[in-house]
Design a protein around this motif. Structure first.
Motif, PDB file in Angstrom:
ATOM      1  N   CYS A 137      36.127 -37.877 -59.389  1.00 38.55           N
ATOM      2  CA  CYS A 137      35.185 -38.957 -59.068  1.00 38.55           C
ATOM      3  C   CYS A 137      34.035 -38.448 -58.186  1.00 38.55           C
ATOM      4  CB  CYS A 137      35.906 -40.126 -58.401  1.00 38.55           C
ATOM      5  SG  CYS A 137      36.415 -39.830 -56.691  1.00 38.55           S
ATOM      6  N   PRO A 138      32.942 -39.202 -58.099  1.00 41.85           N
ATOM      7  CA  PRO A 138      31.816 -38.774 -57.276  1.00 41.85           C
ATOM      8  C   PRO A 138      32.178 -38.525 -55.816  1.00 41.85           C
ATOM      9  CG  PRO A 138      31.170 -40.590 -58.701  1.00 41.85           C
ATOM     10  CD  PRO A 138      32.659 -40.434 -58.843  1.00 41.85           C
ATOM     11  N   ASN A 139      33.073 -39.340 -55.252  1.00 42.54           N
ATOM     12  CA  ASN A 139      33.464 -39.140 -53.845  1.00 42.54           C
ATOM     13  C   ASN A 139      34.179 -37.813 -53.640  1.00 42.54           C
ATOM     14  OD1 ASN A 139      32.378 -41.581 -53.073  1.00 42.54           O
ATOM     15  ND2 ASN A 139      34.309 -42.669 -53.234  1.00 42.54           N
ATOM     16  N   CYS A 140      35.009 -37.424 -54.593  1.00 44.01           N
ATOM     17  CA  CYS A 140      35.768 -36.170 -54.475  1.00 44.01           C
ATOM     18  C   CYS A 140      34.948 -34.947 -54.900  1.00 44.01           C
ATOM     19  CB  CYS A 140      37.053 -36.255 -55.289  1.00 44.01           C
ATOM     20  SG  CYS A 140      38.244 -37.447 -54.640  1.00 44.01           S
ATOM     21  N   SER A 141      33.841 -35.167 -55.601  1.00 46.33           N
ATOM     22  CA  SER A 141      32.993 -34.066 -56.063  1.00 46.33           C
ATOM     23  C   SER A 141      32.103 -33.512 -54.974  1.00 46.33           C
ATOM     24  CB  SER A 141      32.108 -34.531 -57.221  1.00 46.33           C
ATOM     25  OG  SER A 141      32.881 -34.834 -58.346  1.00 46.33           O
ATOM     26  N   VAL A 142      31.907 -34.289 -53.909  1.00 45.56           N
ATOM     27  CA  VAL A 142      31.026 -33.855 -52.836  1.00 45.56           C
ATOM     28  C   VAL A 142      31.646 -32.653 -52.135  1.00 45.56           C
ATOM     29  CG1 VAL A 142      29.927 -34.571 -50.671  1.00 45.56           C
ATOM     30  CG2 VAL A 142      30.215 -36.217 -52.522  1.00 45.56           C
TER      31      VAL A 142
END
Length: 143
Positions: A137-142
C-alpha cells in the motif's frame, strides 16, 4: 466502500428468514457487518462489538451459522484465519491486501465478468470466481 444501514427489524428479518433464532449477539454481529463492510477477522469483530454482548464461542458459532446460511461471506488471504463480511445481495467485489501491513481494501469493480460469460458459453453453469490482489500500500511504500 459499501455500507448498508439496516433497521433493527430488517436485521431481525434476515435472521428469522434463515431459520435461526433472533438473539442479541446475532443482531449485534449483523448490525456491525452491514454498517462496516470489512472483511474482518473474528477477533476484529469481537473487538468492535459492544462490550459484554457475547463471548468468543458465541461469536464463532454465530459466524459459522451465518456463513452456512449465506448471510455472510468468508475470505481467506493465507493468514491462517478467515475474514467475514455481509453478503450484500447483488454486490460483487474483490480485495486488495497490503503485503506489509495486511490492511484490506475493497475493490468494487469486477474485471472478470466477461470471462464468467465465456465460461458459461462453454456450457458451464453456476460460474463463480474469487480474485484477490496483493500489493504494498502507499503508506508502506514510503521509504
Amino acid at each position: 466502500m459499501l455500507s448498508l444501514i439496516m433497521k433493527k427489524n430488517e436485521i431481525k428479518d434476515i435472521i428469522k428468514s434463515s431459520g435461526l433464532s433472533v438473539t442479541k449477539p446475532r443482531e449485534a454481529i449483523l448490525k456491525l457487518l452491514t454498517r462496516e463492510h470489512g472483511p474482518f477477522s473474528a477477533d476484529e469483530i469481537f473487538d468492535k462489538l459492544p462490550e459484554g454482548i457475547c463471548d468468543k464461542a458465541t461469536l464463532f458459532r454465530s459466524l459459522k451459522q451465518f456463513k452456512e446460511k449465506e448471510i455472510l461471506n468468508s475470505v481467506s488471504f493465507d493468514e491462517g484465519f478467515s475474514r467475514y463480511e455481509f453478503n450484500h445481495p447483488g454486490h460483487h467485489h474483490h480485495h486488495i491486501i497490503c503485503k506489509e501491513c495486511k490492511k484490506v481494501k475493497v475493490l468494487d469493480h469486477c474485471f472478470v465478468k466477461e470471462i464468467d460469460k465465456k465460461i458459461e458459453l462453454m456450457g458451464y453453469s453456476q460460474v463463480e470466481h474469487k480474485l484477490e490482489f496483493f500489493a504494498v500500500c502507499p503508506n508502506c511504500s514510503v521509504p
